[in-house]
Design a protein around this motif. Structure first.
Motif, mmCIF file in Angstrom:
data_model
loop_
_atom_site.group_PDB
_atom_site.id
_atom_site.type_symbol
_atom_site.label_atom_id
_atom_site.label_comp_id
_atom_site.label_asym_id
_atom_site.label_seq_id
_atom_site.Cartn_x
_atom_site.Cartn_y
_atom_site.Cartn_z
ATOM 1 N N LEU A 64 -7.379 2.938 7.383
ATOM 2 C CA LEU A 64 -6.000 2.082 7.379
ATOM 3 C C LEU A 64 -6.168 1.023 6.393
ATOM 4 O O LEU A 64 -5.517 0.629 5.346
ATOM 5 C CB LEU A 64 -5.626 1.657 8.397
ATOM 6 C CG LEU A 64 -4.315 0.978 8.440
ATOM 7 C CD1 LEU A 64 -3.079 1.588 8.090
ATOM 8 C CD2 LEU A 64 -3.989 0.260 9.974
ATOM 9 N N ASP B 78 0.792 -1.242 -0.120
ATOM 10 C CA ASP B 78 -0.006 -0.047 -0.033
ATOM 11 C C ASP B 78 0.873 1.331 0.101
ATOM 12 O O ASP B 78 0.427 2.319 -0.366
ATOM 13 C CB ASP B 78 -0.876 0.208 1.081
ATOM 14 C CG ASP B 78 -1.853 -1.108 1.126
ATOM 15 O OD1 ASP B 78 -2.308 -1.646 0.161
ATOM 16 O OD2 ASP B 78 -2.101 -1.612 2.243
ATOM 17 N N CYS B 79 2.226 1.093 0.514
ATOM 18 C CA CYS B 79 2.965 2.280 0.551
ATOM 19 C C CYS B 79 4.151 2.285 -0.241
ATOM 20 O O CYS B 79 4.752 3.323 -0.480
ATOM 21 C CB CYS B 79 3.522 2.594 2.013
ATOM 22 S SG CYS B 79 2.062 2.809 3.309
ATOM 23 N N VAL C 190 -0.504 8.549 9.049
ATOM 24 C CA VAL C 190 -1.283 7.272 9.543
ATOM 25 C C VAL C 190 -0.969 7.050 10.932
ATOM 26 O O VAL C 190 -0.070 6.847 11.546
ATOM 27 C CB VAL C 190 -0.518 6.079 8.900
ATOM 28 C CG1 VAL C 190 -1.033 4.771 9.198
ATOM 29 C CG2 VAL C 190 -0.169 6.323 7.261
ATOM 30 N N THR D 270 -9.037 8.495 5.004
ATOM 31 C CA THR D 270 -9.370 7.349 4.620
ATOM 32 C C THR D 270 -8.927 6.242 5.703
ATOM 33 O O THR D 270 -7.954 6.391 6.463
ATOM 34 C CB THR D 270 -8.326 7.020 3.445
ATOM 35 O OG1 THR D 270 -8.508 8.065 2.392
ATOM 36 C CG2 THR D 270 -8.531 5.667 2.875
ATOM 37 N N HIS E 205 -3.721 14.321 4.123
ATOM 38 C CA HIS E 205 -4.351 12.973 4.080
ATOM 39 C C HIS E 205 -4.417 11.975 5.330
ATOM 40 O O HIS E 205 -3.192 11.532 5.959
ATOM 41 C CB HIS E 205 -3.647 12.038 2.932
ATOM 42 C CG HIS E 205 -4.634 10.811 2.414
ATOM 43 N ND1 HIS E 205 -4.630 10.351 1.215
ATOM 44 C CD2 HIS E 205 -5.694 10.202 3.014
ATOM 45 C CE1 HIS E 205 -5.394 9.210 1.294
ATOM 46 N NE2 HIS E 205 -6.052 9.118 2.231
ATOM 47 N N TYR E 206 -5.301 12.071 6.210
ATOM 48 C CA TYR E 206 -5.448 11.371 7.547
ATOM 49 C C TYR E 206 -5.966 9.895 7.254
ATOM 50 O O TYR E 206 -6.972 9.542 6.819
ATOM 51 C CB TYR E 206 -6.365 12.137 8.444
ATOM 52 C CG TYR E 206 -6.515 11.549 9.719
ATOM 53 C CD1 TYR E 206 -5.551 10.716 10.132
ATOM 54 C CD2 TYR E 206 -7.934 11.785 10.356
ATOM 55 C CE1 TYR E 206 -6.198 10.421 11.390
ATOM 56 C CE2 TYR E 206 -8.202 11.174 11.507
ATOM 57 C CZ TYR E 206 -7.304 10.485 12.327
ATOM 58 O OH TYR E 206 -7.544 9.857 13.409
ATOM 59 N N VAL E 207 -4.817 8.910 7.548
ATOM 60 C CA VAL E 207 -5.341 7.600 7.481
ATOM 61 C C VAL E 207 -5.312 7.151 8.689
ATOM 62 O O VAL E 207 -4.449 6.856 9.480
ATOM 63 C CB VAL E 207 -4.177 6.734 6.465
ATOM 64 C CG1 VAL E 207 -4.240 5.412 6.460
ATOM 65 C CG2 VAL E 207 -3.962 7.623 5.147
ATOM 66 N N HIS E 208 -6.746 6.745 9.024
ATOM 67 C CA HIS E 208 -6.862 6.472 10.553
ATOM 68 C C HIS E 208 -7.249 5.145 10.840
ATOM 69 O O HIS E 208 -7.536 4.298 9.965
ATOM 70 C CB HIS E 208 -8.144 7.475 10.765
ATOM 71 C CG HIS E 208 -9.480 7.093 10.041
ATOM 72 N ND1 HIS E 208 -10.278 5.955 10.175
ATOM 73 C CD2 HIS E 208 -10.002 7.461 8.973
ATOM 74 C CE1 HIS E 208 -11.381 5.857 9.272
ATOM 75 N NE2 HIS E 208 -11.081 6.843 8.561
ATOM 76 N N GLY F 117 -11.496 8.385 13.183
ATOM 77 C CA GLY F 117 -11.437 8.799 12.056
ATOM 78 C C GLY F 117 -12.155 10.051 11.899
ATOM 79 O O GLY F 117 -12.124 10.943 10.868
ATOM 80 N N PHE G 169 -6.531 2.307 2.314
ATOM 81 C CA PHE G 169 -5.480 3.121 1.983
ATOM 82 C C PHE G 169 -4.678 2.518 0.946
ATOM 83 O O PHE G 169 -4.191 1.179 1.150
ATOM 84 C CB PHE G 169 -4.856 3.990 2.907
ATOM 85 C CG PHE G 169 -3.924 4.693 2.457
ATOM 86 C CD1 PHE G 169 -3.953 5.939 2.059
ATOM 87 C CD2 PHE G 169 -2.346 4.184 2.463
ATOM 88 C CE1 PHE G 169 -2.727 6.564 1.181
ATOM 89 C CE2 PHE G 169 -1.294 4.870 2.042
ATOM 90 C CZ PHE G 169 -1.527 6.048 1.383
ATOM 91 N N VAL H 8 1.144 12.465 4.400
ATOM 92 C CA VAL H 8 -0.075 11.233 4.634
ATOM 93 C C VAL H 8 0.114 10.883 6.030
ATOM 94 O O VAL H 8 1.262 10.255 6.493
ATOM 95 C CB VAL H 8 0.341 10.144 3.498
ATOM 96 C CG1 VAL H 8 -0.761 8.953 3.810
ATOM 97 C CG2 VAL H 8 0.122 10.720 2.285
#
Length: 252
Positions: free
Chosen positions: A212, A45-46, A87, A210, A145-148, A153, A215, A85
């Motif tokens: 986790l 994903d990353c 996370v 988004t 971009h908050y990946v929660h 979230g 994402f 981003v």
């Protein structure tokens, strides 16, 4: 555009702990993600690789990231503005922290951006739960971009947000106002839309949220990792060590 991946270890811990502990959380009080899931997230994903670690920095507490980014920007290693981003199990946008909000809105945001880079620290200003607000205030970020964590979230205030219904996009802005105007933003709450019309607003940055689990967005230039010992148990340290293998902190 430069992209920065910012990982807080607590995003891999369940349940979320919202009160910072003076010592580590007990191992028996929570579960951590399996290593295979963390590896899949990092690699698939990353787009990270242990064979070719990404330049970055490793911190104990999340507010230390402000100093790290400031140093990278000042030395020219990190071009700003950049996409961050984030996370994390927490948005780190100051949810419920009235004193930092007051300081930002009525004081710091009235200064020029280059004068905002040495803010007040602690419970009245820059701390582990407000660090992103101060990075945004310095105008170093143009997309957040908050990946929660799957269990939250929504831990940020609507007062920062603007929506464009035509494009279904969200944007984040830090207001500036007088002390008298700020005092209207307290229980019983004045309508947020009315307040935003009354206040001046800082630069608008793109804002995305988004889970986790859904994402996927490879293509990073830097990776930051934070342990957050007050929100994580000792058994999560093996995940911290694993993620560290994807970061070359000697390059920066």
């Amino acid at each position: 555009m430069t992209r920065v991946l910012d990982i807080d270890l607590d995003v891999f811990v369940t349940p979320i702990h919202n009160i910072h502990a003076d010592s580590r959380i007990d191992d028996d009080a929570c579960n951590i993600c399996p290593e295979t899931d963390v590896k899949r997230f990092l690699e698939n994903d990353c787009g990270l690789s242990r064979d070719n670690p990404m330049p970055g920095m490793i911190f104990e507490e999340h507010d230390e990231m402000f100093n790290g980014i400031k140093a990278l920007v000042e030395t020219g290693h990190l071009s700003s503005p950049f996409e961050l981003v984030h996370v994390d199990a927490h948005a780190d946008l100051g949810a419920g922290q009235w004193k930092p909000y007051e300081y930002l809105f009525t004081d710091l945001m009235h200064a020029e951006p280059e004068k905002r880079q040495d803010p007040t620290r602690g419970e009245n200003g820059l701390n582990r739960g407000t660090v992103l607000l101060f990075l945004i205030a310095c105008e170093w970020i143009n997309k957040l971009h908050y990946v929660h964590h799957a269990d939250d979230g929504k831990d940020f205030s609507e007062v920062f947000l603007e929506y464009e219904s035509a494009t279904d996009e969200s944007f984040f802005q830090i207001p500036r106002c007088t002390k008298q105007q700020f005092d209207r933003w307290k229980p019983p709450f004045t309508n947020v839309l009315d307040l935003r019309k009354e206040w001046e607003l800082g630069p608008r940055i793109s804002f995305e949220v988004t889970p986790l689990q859904t994402f996927s967005g490879p293509g990073f230039d830097f990776v930051f990792l934070t342990r957050s010992p007050g929100f994580t148990p000792p058994k999560a340290d093996r995940l911290f060590d694993l993620i560290s293998e994807y970061i070359n902190h000697e390059q920066v």
